[in-house]
Design an enzyme around this catalytic site. Structure first.
Site, PDB file in Angstrom:
ATOM      1  CB  SER A 259      -0.897   0.000   1.234  1.00 51.65           C
ATOM      2  OG  SER A 259      -0.111   0.305   2.371  1.00 51.65           O
ATOM      3  CE  LYS A 260      -1.478   6.534  -3.197  1.00 54.98           C
ATOM      4  NZ  LYS A 260      -2.860   6.968  -3.196  1.00 54.98           N
ATOM      5  NE  ARG A 261       0.590   0.346   6.156  1.00 51.67           N
ATOM      6  CZ  ARG A 261       1.327  -0.732   6.424  1.00 51.67           C
ATOM      7  NH1 ARG A 261       2.410  -0.628   7.140  1.00 51.67           N
ATOM      8  NH2 ARG A 261       0.965  -1.921   5.979  1.00 51.67           N
TER       9      ARG A 261
END
Ligand code: GLU
Length: 491
Positions: A259-261
């Site tokens: 994910s963007k994380r």
């Protein structure tokens, strides 16, 4: 699947992105695997834009998806911009098909109008969960008499069209995950459209896959829970069942779903950051596939030859950014200087180092001395800005080699000025500079005493390419100017 119809024998796969955001690396990976499977098997690869979610879909995302797939070199044989026998290839242009099959399902009593509100459904879910039952729709609107349904529809009451699920054990074979079994009793009646003109995902996909004669559905594992629903709808419509292959999830470094994380997930971000399309393709191929050998470098063409679904793994595929950088360095080194200079231009322009009409010959020289060390194109401006600037900024401490005193640095700079100003313009090249300066540097015992201040004065950087190559590219006038400026600093 029936093999009687010759057209049915041809492998047909698709990528079906929803234009609700930029092209995600996961969607690009799915596109790549579909493309490879199609090409390997002399089949067709279809691009279908799933834009039925009108609120979230936007033509700008469709453009982004198409642009970035093209940039990767993943070409489709049929799609919104390529004519094909089974178009249109955008769901928003296929509404009459969905209406046709919805009417058929109504006629056969396989679907019904459900008037339950979101709040009611949520309360029902909460209750079922609280007593430990599967949180599925009760099916209560199945029982509403036809007259009452008509009345409510005429009054404009909000409703959805639900598909009647009769619970049973369903088996299907996934080409990657093997035999799978689902208990459709756990599913509950599926909302498949808001109304005749507004189909929902699971239904639109089934109709499209049938009408586009899709033989293999290859998609991310996150769609696995949709597959039994889609099979039920296919069965109700008497459609043949395609083969299924669910690709493993892409995981971040901590092994949770990417994910963007974890960093960028958009292909366009990697592209902007200066990763080459060859790198991304090679990298994505290994997100779930492995040739089973030591070989790591694969062009799109060689992937077409080597790819097979049998070599796709079940377990999650970890996105390793170090590997991405390694591959990019490799592909940058494979590029011709001319090509590398060309593709560097946008990055140098963005950093305002060059203007409309850059001096390509000079750029090629600069690129040639940085090609080896470059990992991604976005790093280039910081490495080479001093070639383009009139005046460079650095601290005088940078001019100091080991324990040199200011006096010694000054002496070195004087010596450099004296030697370099004597060299004729026509002889001001790397070989000559090296020959002349190395003799003097040798005399000083420690070469660094002459060459470090020179390199630092010319580049203003802690690390850079070598001083002779830099000096040749900067030219005599600029070199002498920078030495003078260094002397000013040391005063
Ligand atoms: N529109 C869906 C998505 O973007 C397609 C899923 C499928 O391949 O069936 O995830």
């Amino acid at each position: 699947m029936s093999n009687n119809n010759p057209k049915r024998n041809k492998i047909r796969v698709r990528i079906a992105p929803s234009p609700t955001g930029t092209l995600h690396i996961g969607t690009a990976r799915t596109a790549l695997f579909n493309y490879l499977f199609a090409k390997k098997n002399e089949g067709s690869f279809v691009l279908r834009i799933e834009d039925t979610d009108l609120e979230r879909s936007d033509p700008k995302w469709e453009k982004d998806i198409i642009d970035n797939l093209k940039w990767l070199g993943i070409k489709w044989d049929e799609g919104p911009d390529v004519k094909g026998e089974y178009g249109p290839y955008k769901q928003s242009e296929r509404l009459s098909s969905y209406a046709k099959y919805l009417k058929k399902l109504f006629k056969e009593g396989k679907v019904y109008h459900c008037f339950c509100s979101e709040d009611e459904l949520e309360a029902e879910r909460q209750y079922l969960m609280s007593i430990g039952e599967p949180a599925k729709y009760s099916g209560k609107c199945r029982e509403i008499p036809e007259k009452e349904v008509k009345k409510r529809l005429a009054e404009g009451k909000k409703s959805v069209i639900r598909f009647k699920v009769s619970g049973k054990k369903m088996k299907f074979k996934d080409l990657i995950r093997g035999n799978l079994e689902f208990d459709t009793l756990l599913i509950g009646d599926i909302a498949i459209a808001k109304d005749l003109a507004t189909p929902l995902y699971n239904f639109a996909v089934v109709v499209d896959d049938f009408e586009m004669k899709i033989t293999h559905v290859i998609r991310g594992e996150d769609h696995l829970p949709n597959t039994p629903k889609q099979i039920l709808i296919q069965e109700a419509l008497d459609f043949p069942r395609p083969e299924y292959a669910h690709l493993p999830l892409i995981l971040g470094s901590d092994r949770s779903k990417l994910s963007k994380r974890h960093g960028a997930t958009a292909v366009s971000d990697y592209r902007e950051d200066g990763y080459l399309s060859e790198t991304i393709v090679n990298f994505m191929a290994f997100l779930g596939w492995n040739p089973g050998t030591e070989r790591e470098i694969y062009s799109l063409r060689s992937l077409v030859k080597e790819f097979s679904l049998e070599k796709v793994q079940k377990g999650g595929a970890v996105f390793n950014i170090k590997r991405l950088d390694y591959l990019n360095g490799f592909y940058i080194r494979q590029k011709s200087i001319k090509k590398l200079a060309e593709i560097s231009i946008p990055y140098l322009k963005k950093a305002k180092l060059i203007k409309e009409d850059p001096d390509i010959e000079q750029l090629k020289k600069i690129i040639s001395i940085y090609q080896e060390r470059l990992k991604k194109l976005s790093e280039l401006p910081d490495l080479v800005d001093f070639f383009f600037k009139d005046k460079i900024e650095y601290n005088k401490g940078l001019l100091k080699w080991k324990e040199m005193t200011d006096e010694e640095i000054k002496d070195s700079l004087d010596k450099l000025e004296e030697l370099l100003s004597k060299i004729k313009l026509s002889n001001f090249n790397k070989e000559n500079l090296e020959k002349i300066l190395l003799i003097e540097a040798g005399r000083m015992g420690d070469r660094g005493k002459l060459l470090w201040p020179l390199r630092a004065a010319l580049s203003g950087k802690e690390s850079s390419a070598g001083p002779f190559e830099i000096a040749e590219i900067l030219g005599k006038e600029k070199v002498l100017k920078r030495i003078k400026e260094a002397k000013e600093l040391i005063k």
